[in-house]
Write a protein that holds these residues in place. Structure first.
Motif, short mmCIF file in Angstrom:
data_model
loop_
_atom_site.label_atom_id
_atom_site.label_comp_id
_atom_site.label_asym_id
_atom_site.label_seq_id
_atom_site.Cartn_x
_atom_site.Cartn_y
_atom_site.Cartn_z
N LEU A 5 7.25 -0.52 4.96
CA LEU A 5 6.40 -1.31 5.85
C LEU A 5 5.28 -0.45 6.40
N SER A 6 5.55 0.83 6.64
CA SER A 6 4.54 1.74 7.19
C SER A 6 3.30 1.81 6.29
N ALA A 7 3.50 1.70 5.00
CA ALA A 7 2.35 1.75 4.08
C ALA A 7 1.44 0.54 4.29
N LEU A 8 2.04 -0.64 4.46
CA LEU A 8 1.22 -1.84 4.70
C LEU A 8 0.54 -1.76 6.07
N LEU A 9 1.25 -1.17 7.05
CA LEU A 9 0.66 -1.02 8.38
C LEU A 9 -0.52 -0.05 8.35
N ASP A 10 -0.39 1.02 7.57
CA ASP A 10 -1.50 1.97 7.43
C ASP A 10 -2.73 1.28 6.85
N LEU A 11 -2.51 0.47 5.81
CA LEU A 11 -3.63 -0.24 5.18
C LEU A 11 -4.27 -1.24 6.15
N ALA A 12 -3.46 -1.78 7.07
CA ALA A 12 -3.96 -2.79 8.00
C ALA A 12 -4.79 -2.19 9.12
N GLU A 13 -4.60 -0.92 9.41
CA GLU A 13 -5.30 -0.23 10.51
C GLU A 13 -5.12 -0.98 11.84
N PRO A 14 -3.91 -0.89 12.42
CA PRO A 14 -3.65 -1.55 13.71
C PRO A 14 -4.60 -1.05 14.79
N SER A 15 -5.04 -1.97 15.64
CA SER A 15 -5.92 -1.60 16.74
C SER A 15 -5.11 -0.95 17.85
N ALA A 16 -5.81 -0.41 18.85
CA ALA A 16 -5.14 0.33 19.92
C ALA A 16 -4.17 -0.56 20.71
N GLU A 17 -4.48 -1.85 20.82
CA GLU A 17 -3.62 -2.76 21.61
C GLU A 17 -2.35 -3.16 20.86
N ALA A 18 -2.29 -2.92 19.58
CA ALA A 18 -1.13 -3.37 18.80
C ALA A 18 0.08 -2.49 19.14
N THR A 19 1.15 -3.11 19.63
CA THR A 19 2.36 -2.36 19.98
C THR A 19 3.60 -2.89 19.28
N ALA A 20 3.46 -3.99 18.57
CA ALA A 20 4.65 -4.59 17.96
C ALA A 20 4.26 -5.32 16.68
N VAL A 21 5.28 -5.61 15.89
CA VAL A 21 5.10 -6.30 14.62
C VAL A 21 5.97 -7.55 14.63
N ARG A 22 5.37 -8.67 14.26
CA ARG A 22 6.11 -9.93 14.22
C ARG A 22 6.18 -10.41 12.78
N PHE A 23 7.37 -10.82 12.37
CA PHE A 23 7.59 -11.30 11.00
C PHE A 23 7.75 -12.82 11.01
N ARG A 24 7.18 -13.45 9.99
CA ARG A 24 7.37 -14.88 9.79
C ARG A 24 8.01 -15.13 8.43
N SER A 25 8.66 -16.27 8.34
CA SER A 25 9.35 -16.65 7.11
C SER A 25 8.78 -17.95 6.57
N PHE A 26 8.72 -18.07 5.25
CA PHE A 26 8.28 -19.36 4.70
C PHE A 26 9.39 -20.40 4.73
N ASP A 27 10.49 -20.11 5.41
CA ASP A 27 11.43 -21.20 5.73
C ASP A 27 10.85 -22.08 6.84
N GLY A 28 9.76 -21.62 7.46
CA GLY A 28 9.06 -22.41 8.46
C GLY A 28 9.61 -22.29 9.86
N THR A 29 10.69 -21.53 10.05
CA THR A 29 11.36 -21.50 11.34
C THR A 29 11.62 -20.09 11.87
N TYR A 30 12.08 -19.21 10.99
CA TYR A 30 12.59 -17.92 11.45
C TYR A 30 11.45 -16.97 11.79
N THR A 31 11.55 -16.31 12.92
CA THR A 31 10.65 -15.20 13.24
C THR A 31 11.47 -14.07 13.80
N GLU A 32 10.93 -12.86 13.73
CA GLU A 32 11.55 -11.68 14.33
C GLU A 32 10.44 -10.73 14.75
N SER A 33 10.75 -9.83 15.64
CA SER A 33 9.80 -8.80 16.05
C SER A 33 10.50 -7.46 16.18
#
Ligand SMILES: Nc1nc2c(c(=O)[nH]1)N[C@H]1C(S)=C(S)[C@@H](COP(=O)(O)O)O[C@H]1N2
Ligand SMILES: [Mo]
Length: 231
Positions: A130-158
């Motif tokens: 996941l760190s590789a994708l985060l590096d490519l994304a270049e998180p801004s200074a305010e970013a402190t967390a990562v939220r995941f979504r699912s194509f089941d349409g319901t499940y999320t996690e952080s």
């Protein structure tokens, strides 16, 4: 409280064990899905690996359960799968399955622990850190967390951004020696080795950088925001 909506598929040993537990409690014979839900209710309050010794006493760890909090989940193929990376980042992106397969892969052999007590040891996993994708994304200074979504349409996690950057958190493409199966959340799921299974979002469709962790499906039902396994 914690019916994980698990389907009994592939868990004959678990079901036999549950019947044993219920028999001990004098509950008698009951039907299939109720049996699993009853087990989840019995074990859900247990917030560590095996404080009661129940798991050691009854060998629940032989096989994965297939969990889904939704009734049915669409099937995504190499042609239709997309993963979006969005939120507090400089470079929003959308990845296809071939995109992810073309990136450097990390393999690990590590245990899977559901917070309700079952576990599977020495599971083979592989995917993009996941760190590789985060590096490519270049998180801004305010970013402190990562939220995941699912194509089941319901499940999320952080999870926190620092947790998400751990080398043992992967966007998993392979599991158990093959592509991640649909029932296990394929074609792409999260695997977070140091955290309980509920952090490992299945049918992954989105990664969003946020300011602060957003409580997800199971946090709204009592699970800890920090899913780190401590023992
Ligand atoms: N989308 C989605 N992801 C999910 C879940 C779910 O119900 N839906 N259950 C979580 C829980 S509680 C566990 S223990 C694992 C189970 O993974 P498995 O179904 O591959 O055994 O998936 C996690 N990720
Ligand atoms: Mo779980």
């Amino acid at each position: 409280m914690s019916d994980e909506g698990g389907e009994p598929a592939g868990a004959p040993v678990g079901r036999r064990t549950v019947l044993g537990l219920l028999a001990l409690g004098g509950a008698g014979i009951v039907g299939g899905s109720w049996v699993q839900n009853g087990l989840a209710r019995l074990l859900a309050p247990i917030e560590s690996r095996d404080p009661t010794g129940l798991v050691a006493l009854f060998p629940l760890g032989a096989a994965f359960r297939f969990y889904s909090v939704t009734g049915s989940v669409p099937t995504k193929t190499a042609a239709t799968y997309r993963l979006t990376v969005s939120g507090l980042i400089a470079r929003p992106a959308t990845y296809t399955l071939p995109d992810l397969q073309a990136m450097p892969q990390t393999a690990l052999v590590s245990d899977f622990h559901c917070v309700t007590g079952w576990q599977v040891l020495d599971v083979h996993w592989a995917g993009v850190p996941l760190s590789a994708l985060l590096d490519l994304a270049e998180p801004s200074a305010e970013a402190t967390a990562v939220r995941f979504r699912s194509f089941d349409g319901t499940y999320t996690e952080s999870m926190s951004l620092s947790q998400a950057r751990r080398p043992d958190v992967i966007v998993a493409l392979r599991m158990l020696g093959g592509p991640v199966s649909h029932d296990h959340g394929g074609p792409v799921r999260i695997y977070a080795a140091s955290m309980y299974g509920y952090k490992s979002t299945k049918w992954l469709s989105g990664i969003e950088l946020t300011h602060g962790e957003v409580p997800g499906y199971w946090e709204h039902r009592g699970y800890a925001l920090d899913g780190t396994i401590r023992n």
